[in-house]
Design an enzyme around this catalytic site. Structure first.
Site, PDB file in Angstrom:
ATOM      1  N   ASP A  90      45.310   1.485   6.693  1.00 20.58           N
ATOM      2  CA  ASP A  90      45.348   0.071   7.081  1.00 20.58           C
ATOM      3  C   ASP A  90      43.951  -0.441   7.449  1.00 20.58           C
ATOM      4  O   ASP A  90      43.817  -1.326   8.283  1.00 20.58           O
ATOM      5  CB  ASP A  90      46.281  -0.128   8.285  1.00 20.58           C
ATOM      6  CG  ASP A  90      47.738   0.068   7.929  1.00 20.58           C
ATOM      7  OD1 ASP A  90      48.048   0.254   6.736  1.00 20.58           O
ATOM      8  OD2 ASP A  90      48.580   0.039   8.849  1.00 20.58           O
ATOM      9  N   HIS A 111      46.223   7.418  10.221  1.00 20.25           N
ATOM     10  CA  HIS A 111      46.192   6.962  11.618  1.00 20.25           C
ATOM     11  C   HIS A 111      47.577   7.102  12.224  1.00 20.25           C
ATOM     12  O   HIS A 111      48.528   7.445  11.538  1.00 20.25           O
ATOM     13  CB  HIS A 111      45.642   5.538  11.733  1.00 20.25           C
ATOM     14  CG  HIS A 111      46.489   4.458  11.127  1.00 20.25           C
ATOM     15  ND1 HIS A 111      46.736   4.362   9.772  1.00 20.25           N
ATOM     16  CD2 HIS A 111      47.159   3.415  11.695  1.00 20.25           C
ATOM     17  CE1 HIS A 111      47.499   3.301   9.537  1.00 20.25           C
ATOM     18  NE2 HIS A 111      47.777   2.722  10.681  1.00 20.25           N
ATOM     19  N   ASP A 168      54.762   3.653  11.186  1.00 18.20           N
ATOM     20  CA  ASP A 168      55.137   3.399   9.779  1.00 18.20           C
ATOM     21  C   ASP A 168      54.300   4.244   8.809  1.00 18.20           C
ATOM     22  O   ASP A 168      54.484   4.177   7.595  1.00 18.20           O
ATOM     23  CB  ASP A 168      55.052   1.897   9.423  1.00 18.20           C
ATOM     24  CG  ASP A 168      53.651   1.323   9.538  1.00 18.20           C
ATOM     25  OD1 ASP A 168      52.943   1.646  10.517  1.00 18.20           O
ATOM     26  OD2 ASP A 168      53.254   0.541   8.647  1.00 18.20           O
ATOM     27  N   HIS A 169      53.398   5.074   9.368  1.00 12.39           N
ATOM     28  CA  HIS A 169      52.609   6.017   8.551  1.00 12.39           C
ATOM     29  C   HIS A 169      52.940   7.474   8.880  1.00 12.39           C
ATOM     30  O   HIS A 169      52.537   8.376   8.153  1.00 12.39           O
ATOM     31  CB  HIS A 169      51.107   5.778   8.763  1.00 12.39           C
ATOM     32  CG  HIS A 169      50.674   4.403   8.343  1.00 12.39           C
ATOM     33  ND1 HIS A 169      49.861   4.168   7.254  1.00 12.39           N
ATOM     34  CD2 HIS A 169      50.982   3.178   8.844  1.00 12.39           C
ATOM     35  CE1 HIS A 169      49.685   2.861   7.118  1.00 12.39           C
ATOM     36  NE2 HIS A 169      50.349   2.240   8.076  1.00 12.39           N
ATOM     37  N   HIS A 196      41.165  -0.819  13.109  1.00  6.11           N
ATOM     38  CA  HIS A 196      42.612  -1.060  13.169  1.00  6.11           C
ATOM     39  C   HIS A 196      43.210  -0.211  14.298  1.00  6.11           C
ATOM     40  O   HIS A 196      43.938  -0.710  15.155  1.00  6.11           O
ATOM     41  CB  HIS A 196      43.212  -0.700  11.807  1.00  6.11           C
ATOM     42  CG  HIS A 196      44.695  -0.799  11.728  1.00  6.11           C
ATOM     43  ND1 HIS A 196      45.369  -1.994  11.736  1.00  6.11           N
ATOM     44  CD2 HIS A 196      45.649   0.169  11.619  1.00  6.11           C
ATOM     45  CE1 HIS A 196      46.679  -1.768  11.635  1.00  6.11           C
ATOM     46  NE2 HIS A 196      46.872  -0.457  11.565  1.00  6.11           N
ATOM     47  N   HIS A 203      49.650  -0.826   2.234  1.00  2.28           N
ATOM     48  CA  HIS A 203      50.626  -1.932   2.233  1.00  2.28           C
ATOM     49  C   HIS A 203      50.400  -2.837   1.024  1.00  2.28           C
ATOM     50  O   HIS A 203      49.269  -2.987   0.553  1.00  2.28           O
ATOM     51  CB  HIS A 203      50.487  -2.807   3.492  1.00  2.28           C
ATOM     52  CG  HIS A 203      50.972  -2.166   4.752  1.00  2.28           C
ATOM     53  ND1 HIS A 203      52.282  -2.219   5.164  1.00  2.28           N
ATOM     54  CD2 HIS A 203      50.298  -1.447   5.690  1.00  2.28           C
ATOM     55  CE1 HIS A 203      52.403  -1.566   6.313  1.00  2.28           C
ATOM     56  NE2 HIS A 203      51.223  -1.090   6.650  1.00  2.28           N
ATOM     57  N   HIS A 241      49.949   5.147  13.568  1.00  2.00           N
ATOM     58  CA  HIS A 241      51.071   4.205  13.590  1.00  2.00           C
ATOM     59  C   HIS A 241      52.334   4.800  12.964  1.00  2.00           C
ATOM     60  O   HIS A 241      52.273   5.508  11.964  1.00  2.00           O
ATOM     61  CB  HIS A 241      50.681   2.896  12.885  1.00  2.00           C
ATOM     62  CG  HIS A 241      49.806   2.014  13.735  1.00  2.00           C
ATOM     63  ND1 HIS A 241      49.028   1.008  13.212  1.00  2.00           N
ATOM     64  CD2 HIS A 241      49.602   1.999  15.079  1.00  2.00           C
ATOM     65  CE1 HIS A 241      48.372   0.397  14.202  1.00  2.00           C
ATOM     66  NE2 HIS A 241      48.701   0.988  15.329  1.00  2.00           N
TER      67      HIS A 241
END
Ligand SMILES: [Zn+2]
Length: 252
Positions: A126, A51, A55-56, A105, A164, A53
Site C-alpha cells: 500500500d 506491512h 487485509d494483508h 503508510h 489494491h 494491516h
C-alpha cells in the site's frame, strides 16, 4: 520462468501469486480461502508480507497451519519466521529479491524487488499505487515522499504490483491535479476499458507512474499551481507539495 497472477480478495485487494514450477508463493494474503482455491491442490511454499494491516495478513495463520510454510516480512508482525529489513537480499524462486524499507503508510512497511530474467517485479503493498499512493496512517509526509522517491528511482520497465485496485479513482484525482497531462487522460480511457472487461489494471510500471502519478510529479508546474490553490506557497518544497496533494486526495 516465473508466472505472476492476481488473486482478488475482499472488495478491491489483490493477493499476488508467484509460481515457478512446483513452487508457489503469495504476497499479502489477507484471506486464506481465495489463496487455497487458486492453488488448486498445490502446496504453498511461502508467504511474503509488506506491512501489518489485517487485509494483508488475515490469512497467514490459516495458511501456515495448512502448509507449514515460512513467512517473510517485517519483524513487527506475529508469525513472521524470516524478518526482513532495508537492504536485505534473499533468494526467492531461484532469483534475487531485494528489500526496501518504505515507511509512510505504516512505519513497518517494506517493498520487495524480485530480479527476474525479464526485469524487476516490485511488490509495494500500500505504498505506491497505480496513479496514487497509500494514506499516511503512521508515517510523515517526508517519510512517504522519501519512500516513493526510492521506488521511483528503479528502472522504468520495473513492473509494479500494488495491493489494491484503486486505479480509476486515483486517475480521477490525477486528472484534477494535472488537467493538462494527456498521458493521464489516455491512461484513464484505457484503464476504464480494462475495468469494463473486469480485468485488473495492474501491474503498472515505474515509467507509467512517472508520467501519470501526481505523487511522483511534484515538480510539474501545473501540479505546483494546483497545490498552491490548495494552500502551499509558491516556493513550497517537494515534500510540502506532496503533503498538500495527499491531504487534498484524502478529501477528494
Ligand atoms: Zn495497508
Amino acid at each position: 520462468m516465473i508466472t505472476i497472477r492476481p488473486i482478488p480478495a475482499f472488495n478491491d485487494n489483490y493477493i499476488w501469486h508467484l509460481q515457478a514450477g512446483n513452487e508457489h508463493w503469495v504476497v499479502d494474503p489477507g484471506d486464506a480461502a481465495p489463496v487455497k482455491k487458486a492453488l488448486e491442490g498445490a502446496k504453498l511454499s511461502g508467504i511474503l508480507l509488506t506491512h501489518h494491516h489485517f487485509d494483508h495478513t488475515g490469512g497467514v495463520a490459516s495458511l501456515v497451519k495448512e502448509f507449514d510454510c515460512p513467512v517473510f516480512g517485517p519483524g513487527t508482525i506475529d508469525g513472521v519466521t524470516h524478518p526482513l529489513a532495508d537492504g536485505d537480499q534473499f533468494t526467492l524462486l531461484q532469483r534475487d529479491c531485494e528489500v526496501f524499507a518504505v515507511p509512510g503508510h505504516t512505519l513497518d512497511h517494506i517493498a520487495l524487488a524480485l530480479h527476474a530474467s525479464d526485469g524487476i517485479h516490485l511488490f509495494c503493498g500500500d505504498t505506491l499505487f497505480a496513479a496514487g499512493c497509500g494514506r499516511l496512517f503512521e508515517g510523515t509526509p517526508a517519510q512517504m515522499h522519501e519512500s516513493l522517491t526510492k521506488l521511483a528511482s528503479l528502472p522504468e520497465d520495473t513492473k509494479v504490483y500494488c495491493a489494491h485496485e484503486y486505479t480509476l479513482a486515483n486517475l480521477q484525482f490525477a486528472s484534477a491535479a494535472e488537467p493538462g497531462n494527456g498521458d493521464i487522460t489516455a491512461r484513464l480511457e484505457s484503464d476504464r476499458a480494462t475495468r469494463d472487461r473486469d480485468q485488473p489494471t495492474l501491474p503498472s510500471s515505474i515509467g507509467l507512474e512517472l508520467a501519470t502519478n501526481p505523487f511522483l510529479r511534484t515538480g510539474s508546474p501545473e501540479i505546483r499551481a494546483q497545490a498552491a490553490a490548495h494552500g502551499t506557497t509558491p516556493d513550497a518544497s517537494a515534500v510540502e507539495i506532496f503533503a498538500t496533494l495527499r491531504h487534498w486526495k484524502d478529501n477528494f
